[in-house]
Design a protein around this motif. Structure first.
Motif, PDB file in Angstrom:
ATOM      1  N   VAL A 194       0.889  -1.300   0.115  1.00  0.00           N
ATOM      2  CA  VAL A 194       0.213  -0.016  -0.179  1.00  0.00           C
ATOM      3  C   VAL A 194       0.998   1.130  -0.035  1.00  0.00           C
ATOM      4  O   VAL A 194       0.579   2.270  -0.664  1.00  0.00           O
ATOM      5  CB  VAL A 194      -1.055   0.028   1.155  1.00  0.00           C
ATOM      6  N   LEU A 195       1.946   1.254   0.834  1.00  0.00           N
ATOM      7  CA  LEU A 195       2.862   2.398   0.774  1.00  0.00           C
ATOM      8  C   LEU A 195       3.475   2.612  -0.718  1.00  0.00           C
ATOM      9  O   LEU A 195       3.408   3.679  -1.082  1.00  0.00           O
ATOM     10  CB  LEU A 195       3.981   2.107   1.837  1.00  0.00           C
ATOM     11  N   ARG A 196       3.605   1.577  -1.254  1.00  0.00           N
ATOM     12  CA  ARG A 196       4.267   1.799  -2.770  1.00  0.00           C
ATOM     13  C   ARG A 196       3.146   2.294  -3.627  1.00  0.00           C
ATOM     14  O   ARG A 196       3.394   3.382  -4.468  1.00  0.00           O
ATOM     15  CB  ARG A 196       4.876   0.386  -3.109  1.00  0.00           C
ATOM     16  N   TRP A 197       1.947   1.864  -3.556  1.00  0.00           N
ATOM     17  CA  TRP A 197       0.704   2.230  -4.307  1.00  0.00           C
ATOM     18  C   TRP A 197       0.663   4.025  -4.163  1.00  0.00           C
ATOM     19  O   TRP A 197       0.530   4.732  -4.656  1.00  0.00           O
ATOM     20  CB  TRP A 197      -0.421   1.710  -3.939  1.00  0.00           C
ATOM     21  N   CYS A 198       0.757   4.253  -2.687  1.00  0.00           N
ATOM     22  CA  CYS A 198       0.636   5.730  -2.299  1.00  0.00           C
ATOM     23  C   CYS A 198       1.385   6.511  -2.876  1.00  0.00           C
ATOM     24  O   CYS A 198       1.416   7.642  -3.664  1.00  0.00           O
ATOM     25  CB  CYS A 198       0.581   5.806  -0.788  1.00  0.00           C
ATOM     26  N   GLU A 199       2.884   6.139  -2.599  1.00  0.00           N
ATOM     27  CA  GLU A 199       3.903   6.963  -3.216  1.00  0.00           C
ATOM     28  C   GLU A 199       4.052   6.801  -4.732  1.00  0.00           C
ATOM     29  O   GLU A 199       4.562   8.054  -5.189  1.00  0.00           O
ATOM     30  CB  GLU A 199       5.249   5.993  -2.835  1.00  0.00           C
ATOM     31  N   ALA A 200       3.251   5.897  -5.406  1.00  0.00           N
ATOM     32  CA  ALA A 200       3.635   5.878  -7.092  1.00  0.00           C
ATOM     33  C   ALA A 200       2.429   6.757  -7.560  1.00  0.00           C
ATOM     34  O   ALA A 200       2.142   7.052  -8.762  1.00  0.00           O
ATOM     35  CB  ALA A 200       3.399   4.710  -7.418  1.00  0.00           C
ATOM     36  N   GLY A 201       1.463   7.328  -6.554  1.00  0.00           N
ATOM     37  CA  GLY A 201       0.271   8.064  -7.125  1.00  0.00           C
ATOM     38  C   GLY A 201      -0.789   7.090  -7.718  1.00  0.00           C
ATOM     39  O   GLY A 201      -1.684   7.968  -8.509  1.00  0.00           O
ATOM     40  N   ARG A 202      -0.827   6.070  -7.439  1.00  0.00           N
ATOM     41  CA  ARG A 202      -1.974   5.311  -7.952  1.00  0.00           C
ATOM     42  C   ARG A 202      -3.374   5.871  -7.644  1.00  0.00           C
ATOM     43  O   ARG A 202      -3.781   6.319  -6.420  1.00  0.00           O
ATOM     44  CB  ARG A 202      -1.942   3.873  -7.329  1.00  0.00           C
ATOM     45  N   PRO A 244      -3.946  -6.688  12.825  1.00  0.00           N
ATOM     46  CA  PRO A 244      -4.202  -5.398  12.702  1.00  0.00           C
ATOM     47  C   PRO A 244      -3.175  -4.363  12.740  1.00  0.00           C
ATOM     48  O   PRO A 244      -2.197  -4.468  13.257  1.00  0.00           O
ATOM     49  CB  PRO A 244      -5.030  -4.945  13.731  1.00  0.00           C
ATOM     50  N   LEU A 245      -3.501  -3.341  11.808  1.00  0.00           N
ATOM     51  CA  LEU A 245      -2.217  -2.450  11.618  1.00  0.00           C
ATOM     52  C   LEU A 245      -2.421  -1.497  12.898  1.00  0.00           C
ATOM     53  O   LEU A 245      -3.313  -1.487  13.618  1.00  0.00           O
ATOM     54  CB  LEU A 245      -2.954  -1.395  10.452  1.00  0.00           C
ATOM     55  N   THR A 246      -1.252  -1.075  13.323  1.00  0.00           N
ATOM     56  CA  THR A 246      -0.939  -0.033  14.473  1.00  0.00           C
ATOM     57  C   THR A 246      -1.735   1.260  13.851  1.00  0.00           C
ATOM     58  O   THR A 246      -1.832   1.672  12.734  1.00  0.00           O
ATOM     59  CB  THR A 246       0.243   0.010  14.587  1.00  0.00           C
ATOM     60  N   ARG A 247      -1.861   2.041  15.055  1.00  0.00           N
ATOM     61  CA  ARG A 247      -2.540   3.127  14.780  1.00  0.00           C
ATOM     62  C   ARG A 247      -1.367   4.180  14.055  1.00  0.00           C
ATOM     63  O   ARG A 247      -1.924   4.996  13.085  1.00  0.00           O
ATOM     64  CB  ARG A 247      -2.600   3.868  16.325  1.00  0.00           C
ATOM     65  N   GLU A 248      -0.286   4.017  14.219  1.00  0.00           N
ATOM     66  CA  GLU A 248       0.723   4.895  13.439  1.00  0.00           C
ATOM     67  C   GLU A 248       0.572   4.432  11.923  1.00  0.00           C
ATOM     68  O   GLU A 248       0.802   5.604  11.031  1.00  0.00           O
ATOM     69  CB  GLU A 248       2.134   4.621  14.019  1.00  0.00           C
ATOM     70  N   GLN A 249       0.649   2.983  11.836  1.00  0.00           N
ATOM     71  CA  GLN A 249       0.428   2.690  10.252  1.00  0.00           C
ATOM     72  C   GLN A 249      -0.809   3.396   9.751  1.00  0.00           C
ATOM     73  O   GLN A 249      -0.771   3.789   8.536  1.00  0.00           O
ATOM     74  CB  GLN A 249       0.417   1.414  10.231  1.00  0.00           C
ATOM     75  N   VAL A 250      -1.854   3.116  10.239  1.00  0.00           N
ATOM     76  CA  VAL A 250      -3.103   3.662   9.780  1.00  0.00           C
ATOM     77  C   VAL A 250      -2.996   5.364   9.555  1.00  0.00           C
ATOM     78  O   VAL A 250      -3.438   5.709   8.530  1.00  0.00           O
ATOM     79  CB  VAL A 250      -4.215   3.647  10.680  1.00  0.00           C
ATOM     80  N   GLU A 251      -2.397   6.120  10.457  1.00  0.00           N
ATOM     81  CA  GLU A 251      -2.261   7.617  10.450  1.00  0.00           C
ATOM     82  C   GLU A 251      -1.474   7.626   9.223  1.00  0.00           C
ATOM     83  O   GLU A 251      -1.593   8.884   8.348  1.00  0.00           O
ATOM     84  CB  GLU A 251      -1.751   8.177  11.793  1.00  0.00           C
TER      85      GLU A 251
END
Length: 415
Positions: A309-317, A332-339
């Motif tokens: 997901v980080l890669r998709w976001c950084e690529a502007g998908r 579950p994702l941590t609160r920091e990961q969600v933020e």
């Protein structure tokens, strides 16, 4: 070609849901865009009559800005002899929607809030009665007869349709009551006019989506296509957000669908309006014109986990899209990961975590929710909606707001 052969041109739209949110986000810009687009289409297509088939607003008490958009849309559509007819849907408060009807009718806008309402007199109203009118405008090739049935719940009909405890009996009584209303209105049909019906209801066989409030709540159910009387050239419906025709109807009978996708179950649906051309005594021709307004709704499923997901976001998908995200992860994702994800892509609305098979099977077991304390219920809800864990302060704030002494939230500002 004579004027009558040229045909009366009608634009059919519905389910604007002005003021509706997606997650915490209002969609004012997108709603302004589709109003611009519809107003432009009405001019470009030489439309004589606009039909708005209910659910103008998303709530019975809409924000002031939603009402401003509504009045602006009406003022832009009702120009150069064009008439506009608006009916209430199940989301609209009938009296509030039609409060301006006496003034609006002088501008060629006719608003009906409840079944059986008599539209006010106004320019071009040749005849009017309970739930019907005959309209004529300057430059029209022929008059239009309009049979109008705003959202017909038992409460708005003012009737108890059946005292039977059986669901099937109540549904049958409702379907017969709606059919009887149309039979009564059919007496207004004129052979020398274009005859139209507009309503906000569910016709059996239609394809629904998650963003529609079910019409079975409060005693209203579906009707059959045979409820619409013969002699109509076209029936304009509202309520279902997917553009579609009505199977088995004797005339062109369509849901225009919503102008925007309002839930992720509508992701990928083409949105539009219906342009109809009709002459007296003949079946109307129609075509769907796509709308290009608004941001797309997209569902992401990240099999590669959080890092993917980080890669998709950084690529502007899908940069412009609203996103429903499912992440495959061992926990579950941590609160920091969600933020972090929401900071990278504010358009992410929902985040869910798909756990490994054994954890997913355990999570699928339905607990006895009635036995759980309120803080645990909130924690389960938060996990489902965000994929993360709520902080202690957030849980405490929820408990304070949910306590009997908490101040009532201003419904005008909630989504």
């Amino acid at each position: 070609m004579s004027q009558v052969e040229r045909g009366l041109r009608i634009l059919h739209t519905s389910d604007w849901h002005l003021g509706k949110c997606i997650g915490p986000h209002r969609r004012w810009d997108e709603q302004e865009q589709f109003i611009d687009e519809i107003a432009w289409l009405a001019e470009d297509e030489g439309i004589h009559l606009v039909l708005v088939a209910g659910d103008v607003f998303d709530t019975e008490n809409p924000p002031a800005r939603a009402e401003e958009l509504y009045f602006e849309a009406l003022s832009r559509l009702a120009v150069n002899g064009r008439r506009v007819v608006v009916i209430a849907g199940n989301h609209d408060q009938p009296e509030r929607l039609a409060a301006a009807a006496p003034l609006a009718s002088r501008q060629g806008v006719h608003i009906l809030g409840r079944p059986g309402d008599v539209p006010p007199a106004g320019p071009g109203v040749l005849e009017r009665g309970p739930a019907h009118m005959v309209l004529q405008g300057p430059g029209w090739p022929c008059p239009a007869v309009l049979l109008a049935l705003p959202y017909p719940s038992e409460a708005r009909l003012g009737e108890l349709l059946s005292d039977s405890p059986e669901e099937a009996d109540r549904q049958a009584a409702y379907a017969e009551r709606v059919a009887a209303a149309f039979r009564l209105l059919s007496g207004a049909i004129r052979p020398e006019a274009v005859n139209l019906a507009v309503s906000h209801l569910y016709v059996r066989g239609g394809h629904t989506s998650d963003s529609e409030r079910h019409l079975s709540l409060g005693g209203a159910y579906g009707v059959d296509a045979g409820a619409f009387p013969p002699g109509l050239q076209y029936t304009a419906l509202g309520h279902l957000h997917r553009p579609q025709g009505v199977p088995g109807a004797a005339m062109p009978c369509r849901y225009s669908g919503s102008p925007l996708a309002y839930s992720f179950s509508e992701a990928g649906q083409a949105k539009g309006v219906v342009v109809v051309e009709a002459v007296p005594g003949r079946e109307a021709g129609w075509r769907v014109i796509p709308l290009n307004s608004g941001r797309p709704l997209v569902c992401w499923r990240a099999a590669g986990g959080y890092d993917e997901v980080l890669r998709w976001c950084e690529a502007g998908r899908d940069r412009r899209a609203w996103i429903d995200l499912e992440v495959c992860a061992p926990a579950p994702l941590t609160r920091e990961q969600v933020e972090t994800l929401r900071g990278l892509r504010p358009g992410i609305i929902d985040i869910r975590v798909a756990l490994p098979e054994q954890e997913a099977a355990a999570a699928a077991e339905s607990p006895d929710y009635t036995a759980l304390p309120l803080d645990e219920l909130f924690t389960l809800f938060y996990r489902h909606q965000t994929g993360g864990e709520p902080g202690e302060e957030l849980v405490q704030l929820f408990l304070e707001l949910a306590s009997p002494g908490a101040e009532e939230v201003d419904r005008d500002e909630t989504c």
